[in-house]
Scaffold this motif. Structure first.
Motif, PDB file in Angstrom:
ATOM      1  N   GLY A  73      79.440  79.493 103.470  1.00 34.16           N
ATOM      2  CA  GLY A  73      79.072  78.439 102.538  1.00 34.16           C
ATOM      3  C   GLY A  73      80.118  78.242 101.457  1.00 34.16           C
ATOM      4  O   GLY A  73      80.812  79.185 101.060  1.00 34.16           O
ATOM      5  N   VAL A  74      80.233  77.007 100.994  1.00 35.86           N
ATOM      6  CA  VAL A  74      81.174  76.657  99.933  1.00 35.86           C
ATOM      7  C   VAL A  74      80.455  75.797  98.901  1.00 35.86           C
ATOM      8  O   VAL A  74      79.716  74.877  99.260  1.00 35.86           O
ATOM      9  CB  VAL A  74      82.395  75.890 100.484  1.00 35.86           C
ATOM     10  N   VAL A  75      80.678  76.108  97.624  1.00 39.95           N
ATOM     11  CA  VAL A  75      80.136  75.308  96.525  1.00 39.95           C
ATOM     12  C   VAL A  75      81.326  74.750  95.744  1.00 39.95           C
ATOM     13  O   VAL A  75      82.162  75.511  95.252  1.00 39.95           O
ATOM     14  CB  VAL A  75      79.242  76.149  95.596  1.00 39.95           C
ATOM     15  N   SER A  76      81.394  73.427  95.639  1.00 37.04           N
ATOM     16  CA  SER A  76      82.481  72.800  94.885  1.00 37.04           C
ATOM     17  C   SER A  76      82.171  72.859  93.399  1.00 37.04           C
ATOM     18  O   SER A  76      81.027  73.084  92.982  1.00 37.04           O
ATOM     19  CB  SER A  76      82.668  71.352  95.318  1.00 37.04           C
ATOM     20  N   ARG A  77      83.185  72.608  92.582  1.00 34.84           N
ATOM     21  CA  ARG A  77      82.965  72.572  91.139  1.00 34.84           C
ATOM     22  C   ARG A  77      82.024  71.439  90.763  1.00 34.84           C
ATOM     23  O   ARG A  77      81.198  71.570  89.868  1.00 34.84           O
ATOM     24  CB  ARG A  77      84.294  72.439  90.399  1.00 34.84           C
ATOM     25  N   ARG A  78      82.139  70.309  91.461  1.00 33.62           N
ATOM     26  CA  ARG A  78      81.236  69.193  91.187  1.00 33.62           C
ATOM     27  C   ARG A  78      79.793  69.578  91.481  1.00 33.62           C
ATOM     28  O   ARG A  78      78.879  69.287  90.701  1.00 33.62           O
ATOM     29  CB  ARG A  78      81.643  67.985  92.035  1.00 33.62           C
ATOM     30  N   GLU A  79      79.571  70.259  92.616  1.00 35.94           N
ATOM     31  CA  GLU A  79      78.209  70.672  92.969  1.00 35.94           C
ATOM     32  C   GLU A  79      77.697  71.726  91.994  1.00 35.94           C
ATOM     33  O   GLU A  79      76.518  71.719  91.611  1.00 35.94           O
ATOM     34  CB  GLU A  79      78.182  71.218  94.398  1.00 35.94           C
ATOM     35  N   LEU A  80      78.556  72.617  91.576  1.00 36.70           N
ATOM     36  CA  LEU A  80      78.162  73.626  90.595  1.00 36.70           C
ATOM     37  C   LEU A  80      77.772  72.967  89.277  1.00 36.70           C
ATOM     38  O   LEU A  80      76.804  73.364  88.616  1.00 36.70           O
ATOM     39  CB  LEU A  80      79.318  74.607  90.385  1.00 36.70           C
ATOM     40  N   GLU A  81      78.512  71.942  88.899  1.00 36.76           N
ATOM     41  CA  GLU A  81      78.186  71.180  87.687  1.00 36.76           C
ATOM     42  C   GLU A  81      76.822  70.503  87.827  1.00 36.76           C
ATOM     43  O   GLU A  81      75.969  70.590  86.927  1.00 36.76           O
ATOM     44  CB  GLU A  81      79.280  70.136  87.435  1.00 36.76           C
ATOM     45  N   GLU A  82      76.570  69.852  88.956  1.00 40.53           N
ATOM     46  CA  GLU A  82      75.310  69.134  89.141  1.00 40.53           C
ATOM     47  C   GLU A  82      74.123  70.092  89.197  1.00 40.53           C
ATOM     48  O   GLU A  82      73.067  69.820  88.608  1.00 40.53           O
ATOM     49  CB  GLU A  82      75.390  68.301  90.415  1.00 40.53           C
ATOM     50  N   GLN A  83      74.280  71.211  89.903  1.00 44.00           N
ATOM     51  CA  GLN A  83      73.174  72.156  90.001  1.00 44.00           C
ATOM     52  C   GLN A  83      72.876  72.806  88.653  1.00 44.00           C
ATOM     53  O   GLN A  83      71.706  72.979  88.282  1.00 44.00           O
ATOM     54  CB  GLN A  83      73.497  73.225  91.047  1.00 44.00           C
ATOM     55  N   SER A  84      73.912  73.188  87.915  1.00 43.40           N
ATOM     56  CA  SER A  84      73.674  73.811  86.616  1.00 43.40           C
ATOM     57  C   SER A  84      73.136  72.802  85.605  1.00 43.40           C
ATOM     58  O   SER A  84      72.326  73.158  84.735  1.00 43.40           O
ATOM     59  CB  SER A  84      74.945  74.494  86.103  1.00 43.40           C
TER      60      SER A  84
END
Length: 548
Positions: free
Chosen positions: A49-60
Motif C-alpha cells: 500500500g501507498v499513501v500520498s501526501r495529498r491523501e494523508l492531508e485529506e484523511q488527517s
C-alpha cells in the motif's frame, strides 16, 4: 569560563555550521511544506500500500474535523495505541490540526500501564488497534477520561496480509467504539479551521520513567521536533530523495523523530512494516530499497542473524544509525563487514527529543583506550553537553560525571509535574542520569547509568516496577531486580526473590506471573530464589551486591 563553553566538538563538523536555525515554527509546517512541494509524492509505504501526501492531508483533515465535531478542543490529547501503521501518522497530523497533542502509547502496555497513561495524560480520545482494544483497552476505557474510542486494523492500507504477522488476524467491532475508516469517510472533504501552533506548543507526550519509577510525560514541543528532524537531515544525512525505513517503533522517541518527523521534513517516503520481525523487515528492504534508518543495535543484529540476510539488503542505504542503546566496537565492526556500511552512533533520551549527541555522518567514532567503549558521538549542532559532578559543577575533560545537555531539543518539562521538571531539567538543562565523560576532542562516552535503570534492547526498565509486580504473587516475600549483561539485548532483567515461610513456587512460574502483567521487554528473563536478600542495616536492599 568552563572548558565546555569553548565547545571542543565544533571542529568535528568540518565545513558544516556549528549552529542551525529552525526553518519552520511547527512540525505541522514541515508536513505542509512537503505537501506543497510534491502533493502526489509518496508519504507512506506499507507493504503493497501507498499513501500520498495529498491523501494523508485529506484523511488527517477529515479526522481533525471529526474530532472537533465531537468536542475535541485546543490542548486536548489524542492517545494512540498502535503498532507501526499508517494510521499513526494520520492521527498525529489530525491531533495537531485540531490544536491538540498526541500521546504515544507502547502497544505492549498492559491494563495497569494503559490505565495510568490515559489517566495521567487526560486523553479524551483513544485510537487503538482492534486487537489491542479487545485484549486490553476495553477493560480500561470505562474508568478513564476517554470520551471517544476509534478502532482500526493493521489490515487497512494493504492487501497482502503477510501470514508471518497477520495469519490469524480478524476484524473485531466492539460496542461503544467507532471504526476509524468510517469516521474519516463521514467527514471526508471537511477542512478544520486554521490553527496557529507555536514552537512552544506541545506536539506530543512521550512517557518515560523517573527516579521514582512513576512514568512521566515528557512534553516534546513543536520546536523540539523541528530541530531534531533537522539534526537527522543535516547531521545524519537522512537526505531528500531517499526513503526512511521504520526499524524502531513509532511510539518511541526514535520512531517519532528519526522516522516520522524526518520523513515530513525531507520530505521522503516512510516505510512501515507493522512491527519488527526480521524476515518481514528484510523483505521490506528488498522491495522498497530505503536509503536511511536508525534503530537499536539489537534490531540491526537480528537482521544480520536472519538466514535470509545478504549484503544486498543494505545496498540501497546511504546512512545507517544506531540509537537507544550503546553499541560495542565489535558490533560496529560486524555490521560494517556484513553490509559494507558504517553504523553511526547516536545518543539521546525522550527528554532530548531523540539525539543530543551523534557521530557526524562519515566520521569514525573513537574507542576509549581505557574502557574499550565506543563513543556515542559528539554534541549535536546548537547543543552543549557538559559533564558534572554530584555538586553540579563541571568536571574537566576526561573526568567522569553525569551527562547534562542544553539545546533546542530539550523538552519544556514533564506533564503536570513541576517538581520533577525542576529536579531533572533545572534552568532548561537536562540531567540525564547517565554517567560518562568527554575527551579533549569533544567525543562523548557513556560509562554507566547513575541510577538503577535497566536498558533492555533500548527500552528502559525501572526495577521497582518489576519488584512491585513480583510482590503481588502470594508466595513472594521480597524481590530485587537488577540488570545483567545480555549478548542480544545488551542488558536484560534478572530478579532475585525470597519466599514467604512455607511457600513454594518455581522460578518459571514467577516469570510467567510477570509476563502476564507487564510489557514484553520488562518481565525478568532470569530469576533466582534465595533465602534472604542482602540489605543495609536500615533494611535497604543492596542491589549492587546482587549484580555480582
Amino acid at each position: 569560563m568552563s572548558v565546555y563553553d569553548e565547545k571542543p566538538w565544533v571542529a568535528l563538523y568540518g565545513d558544516k555550521p556549528a549552529t542551525i536555525a529552525p526553518e519552520y515554527v511547527s512540525a505541522l509546517d514541515m508536513f505542509r511544506a512537503g505537501l506543497l512541494a510534491d502533493p502526489d509524492g509518496e508519504a507512506i509505504r506499507y507493504f503493497d500500500g501507498v499513501v500520498s501526501r495529498r491523501e494523508l492531508e485529506e484523511q488527517s483533515d477529515a479526522l481533525a474535523s471529526g474530532l472537533l465535531a465531537e468536542g475535541f478542543v485546543a490542548g486536548d490529547r489524542l492517545a494512540v495505541y498502535l503498532q507501526n501503521v499508517p494510521q499513526f501518522v494520520v492521527a498525529m497530523l489530525a491531533a495537531w490540526k485540531a490544536g491538540g497533542m498526541l500521546v504515544s502509547i507502547n502497544p505492549m502496555s498492559r491494563e495497569r500501564e494503559l490505565h495510568y497513561l490515559l489517566d495521567d495524560s487526560g486523553a479524551s480520545v483513544l485510537l487503538s488497534l482492534e486487537g489491542l482494544y479487545d485484549g486490553v483497552a476495553r477493560h480500561v476505557v470505562p474508568d478513564s477520561p476517554v470520551r471517544l474510542v476509534l478502532t482500526t486494523s493493521e489490515l487497512e492500507y494493504q492487501t497482502e496480509a503477510d501470514p508471518r504477522l497477520f495469519g490469524d488476524t480478524t476484524r473485531i467491532r466492539h460496542e461503544g467504539t467507532t471504526d476509524l475508516t468510517e469516521f474519516i469517510e463521514r467527514h471526508r472533504g471537511q477542512v478544520p479551521p486554521p490553527v496557529t501552533l507555536t514552537a512552544q506548543d506541545t506536539a506530543f507526550l512521550t512517557y518515560t520513567s523517573g527516579t521514582t519509577g512513576q512514568p512521566k510525560g515528557a512534553m516534546n514541543t513543536h520546536g523540539n521536533v523541528v530541530f531534531t528532524a533537522m539534526i537527522y537531515r543535516d547531521g545524519a544525512r537522512f537526505a531528500p530523495g531517499g526513503s526512511v525505513m521504520a526499524v524502531a517503533p513509532l511510539f518511541h522517541i526514535t520512531g517519532l523523530i528519526g522516522h516520522i518527523a524526518i520523513s515530513m521534513l525531507a520530505p521522503m517516503p516512510l516505510v512501515l512494516a507493522y512491527r519488527f520481525e526480521a524476515g518481514v523487515v528484510l523483505d521490506a528492504l528488498e522491495r522498497h530499497r530505503p536509503t536511511c534508518t536508525i534503530g537499536a543495535i539489537t534490531a540491526l543484529n537480528a537482521l544480520l542473524d536472519h538466514p535470509d540476510f545478504t549484503a544486498d539488503h543494505f545496498s540501497s542505504f546511504d546512512s545507517v544509525y544506531s540509537g537507544g542503546a550503546a553499541i560495542s566496537p565489535a558490533a560496529e565492526r560486524r555490521f560494517r563487514e556484513a553490509t559494507g556500511h558504517q553504523v553511526h552512533n547516536a545518543y539521546g533520551l525522550t527528554e532530548t527529543t531523540s539525539p543530543m549527541t551523534l557521530t557526524p555522518f562519515g566520521a569514525e567514532s573513537p574507542v576509549d583506550p581505557a574502557s574499550g567503549a565506543l563513543s556515542v558521538g559528539a554534541p549535536a549542532q546548537s547543543t552543549t553537553v557538559r559533564i558534572i559532578d554530584d555538586d553540579g559543577s563541571d568536571v574537566s575533560l576526561g573526568e567522569i560525571g553525569e551527562i547534562v545537555a542544553e539545546g533546542p531539543q530539550v523538552v519544556a518539562g514533564y506533564w503536570r509535574k513541576p517538581e520533577e521538571t525542576a529536579a531533572s531539567i533545572p534552568g532548561g538543562a537536562l540531567r540525564s542520569g547517565d554517567v560518562g565523560f568527554m575527551n579533549e576532542d569533544g567525543w562523548v562516552f557513556i560509562v554507566d547509568r547513575k541510577k538503577d535503570m535497566i536498558n533492555a534492547s533500548g527500552y528502559k526498565v525501572w526495577p521497582r516496577e518489576v519488584e512491585d509486580v513480583l510482590a503481588e504473587h502470594p508466595a513472594v516475600r521480597e524481590a530485587a531486580v537488577v540488570g545483567v549483561p545480555d549478548e542480544k539485548r545488551g542488558e536484560t532483567v534478572k530478579a532475585f526473590v525470597s519466599l514467604r515461610e512455607g511457600q513454594h513456587v518455581e522460578p518459571d512460574d514467577l516469570i510467567a506471573h510477570c509476563r502476564e502483567r507487564m510489557s514484553a521487554y520488562k518481565y525478568p528473563r532470569h530469576l533466582e530464589i534465595i533465602e534472604d536478600l542482602p540489605k543495609t542495616v536500615t533494611g535497604k536492599i543492596l542491589r549492587r551486591q546482587l549484580r555480582g
